[in-house]
Scaffold this active site. Structure first.
Site, PDB file in Angstrom:
ATOM      1  N   ARG A  22      -7.167 -14.001   0.067  1.00 18.89           N
ATOM      2  CA  ARG A  22      -7.914 -15.307   0.388  1.00 18.89           C
ATOM      3  C   ARG A  22      -7.364 -16.231  -0.921  1.00 18.89           C
ATOM      4  O   ARG A  22      -7.322 -17.653  -0.726  1.00 18.89           O
ATOM      5  CB  ARG A  22      -9.691 -14.863  -0.715  1.00 18.89           C
ATOM      6  CG  ARG A  22     -10.547 -15.743  -0.706  1.00 18.89           C
ATOM      7  CD  ARG A  22     -11.844 -15.581  -1.240  1.00 18.89           C
ATOM      8  NE  ARG A  22     -12.144 -14.377  -0.800  1.00 18.89           N
ATOM      9  CZ  ARG A  22     -12.343 -13.251  -1.246  1.00 18.89           C
ATOM     10  NH1 ARG A  22     -11.964 -13.063  -2.715  1.00 18.89           N
ATOM     11  NH2 ARG A  22     -12.886 -12.102  -0.738  1.00 18.89           N
ATOM     12  N   GLY A  66      -1.289  -0.879  -8.485  1.00 18.01           N
ATOM     13  CA  GLY A  66      -2.398  -1.905  -8.074  1.00 18.01           C
ATOM     14  C   GLY A  66      -3.783  -1.275  -9.179  1.00 18.01           C
ATOM     15  O   GLY A  66      -4.547  -1.849  -9.066  1.00 18.01           O
ATOM     16  N   HIS A 100       0.761  -1.158   0.018  1.00 14.62           N
ATOM     17  CA  HIS A 100      -0.117   0.104  -0.190  1.00 14.62           C
ATOM     18  C   HIS A 100       1.174   1.174   0.078  1.00 14.62           C
ATOM     19  O   HIS A 100       2.417   1.096   0.325  1.00 14.62           O
ATOM     20  CB  HIS A 100      -0.517   0.025   1.384  1.00 14.62           C
ATOM     21  CG  HIS A 100      -2.470  -1.045   1.221  1.00 14.62           C
ATOM     22  ND1 HIS A 100      -2.748  -1.014   2.060  1.00 14.62           N
ATOM     23  CD2 HIS A 100      -2.824  -1.311   0.362  1.00 14.62           C
ATOM     24  CE1 HIS A 100      -4.049  -2.373   1.539  1.00 14.62           C
ATOM     25  NE2 HIS A 100      -3.934  -2.321   0.429  1.00 14.62           N
ATOM     26  N   ASP A 145      -1.465  -1.342   4.297  1.00 16.97           N
ATOM     27  CA  ASP A 145      -1.312  -0.152   6.007  1.00 16.97           C
ATOM     28  C   ASP A 145      -2.841  -0.543   6.421  1.00 16.97           C
ATOM     29  O   ASP A 145      -3.749  -0.087   5.678  1.00 16.97           O
ATOM     30  CB  ASP A 145      -1.214   0.840   4.851  1.00 16.97           C
ATOM     31  CG  ASP A 145      -1.819   2.009   5.824  1.00 16.97           C
ATOM     32  OD1 ASP A 145      -2.280   2.269   7.209  1.00 16.97           O
ATOM     33  OD2 ASP A 145      -1.698   3.144   5.020  1.00 16.97           O
ATOM     34  N   ASP A 154      -2.440  -5.871  -8.405  1.00 19.33           N
ATOM     35  CA  ASP A 154      -2.949  -6.189  -8.081  1.00 19.33           C
ATOM     36  C   ASP A 154      -4.046  -8.096  -8.484  1.00 19.33           C
ATOM     37  O   ASP A 154      -3.458  -9.099  -7.960  1.00 19.33           O
ATOM     38  CB  ASP A 154      -3.443  -5.916  -6.740  1.00 19.33           C
ATOM     39  CG  ASP A 154      -5.257  -5.492  -7.024  1.00 19.33           C
ATOM     40  OD1 ASP A 154      -5.450  -4.768  -8.524  1.00 19.33           O
ATOM     41  OD2 ASP A 154      -6.442  -5.209  -6.221  1.00 19.33           O
ATOM     42  N   ASP A 211      -6.827  -4.646  -3.382  1.00 14.49           N
ATOM     43  CA  ASP A 211      -7.042  -5.486  -2.687  1.00 14.49           C
ATOM     44  C   ASP A 211      -6.912  -6.293  -1.109  1.00 14.49           C
ATOM     45  O   ASP A 211      -6.775  -7.710  -2.671  1.00 14.49           O
ATOM     46  CB  ASP A 211      -8.812  -5.562  -3.613  1.00 14.49           C
ATOM     47  CG  ASP A 211      -9.290  -6.801  -2.536  1.00 14.49           C
ATOM     48  OD1 ASP A 211      -9.515  -6.392  -1.359  1.00 14.49           O
ATOM     49  OD2 ASP A 211     -10.428  -7.130  -2.929  1.00 14.49           O
TER      50      ASP A 211
END
Length: 132
Positions: free
Chosen positions: A96, A55, A8, A80, A60, A90
């Site tokens: 995940r 990103g 981030h 962050d 990402d 994300d």
């Protein structure tokens, strides 16, 4: 090893410092990063890095694709947790995917150091993954 480096905005300085500190290890591995993070690391360290889009432009998701196709061995995503911005990658989606594919992931600098050092020291670490 194939290592992804993502951060981030407020953690980009940290991932650059991390890359400087561990340049001697990172130079022996294939590095992948989102655009801005990869550029900043490369500019300071000279490390060869495959850079994807920034990103906010889908970098990402490109890293996520590498995870889904099991092309990575380690993801370092310095996030962050307090002030991340809507345009930033994300982290939940990548976490995940890492969990689904049993891929080691670090979201803070201490975990990143522990994983990088231990995985670098034990090239047979993938055998551990296969047992469970």
């Amino acid at each position: 090893m194939n290592i992804a480096l993502v951060a981030h905005d407020k953690k980009k300085d940290n991932i650059v410092k991390f890359s400087v500190k561990y340049k001697s290890i990172l130079k022996n591995h294939n590095l992948f990063a989102t655009g801005t993070t990869g550029t900043r690391i490369h500019d300071v360290t000279g490390l060869e890095i495959t850079r994807y889009l920034s990103g906010p432009l889908g970098g990402d998701q490109q890293i996520g694709s590498l995870i889904a196709y099991e092309k990575l061995d380690l993801v370092i995503f310095l996030r962050d947790p307090l002030t991340s911005q809507p345009h930033e990658p994300d982290v939940q989606a990548l976490l995940r995917l890492c969990d689904v594919h049993k891929l080691p992931v670090a979201t803070n600098i201490t975990t990143a150091e522990i994983l990088l050092l231990s995985m670098n020291k034990n090239p047979d670490w993938k055998a551990i993954k296969a047992e469970y």
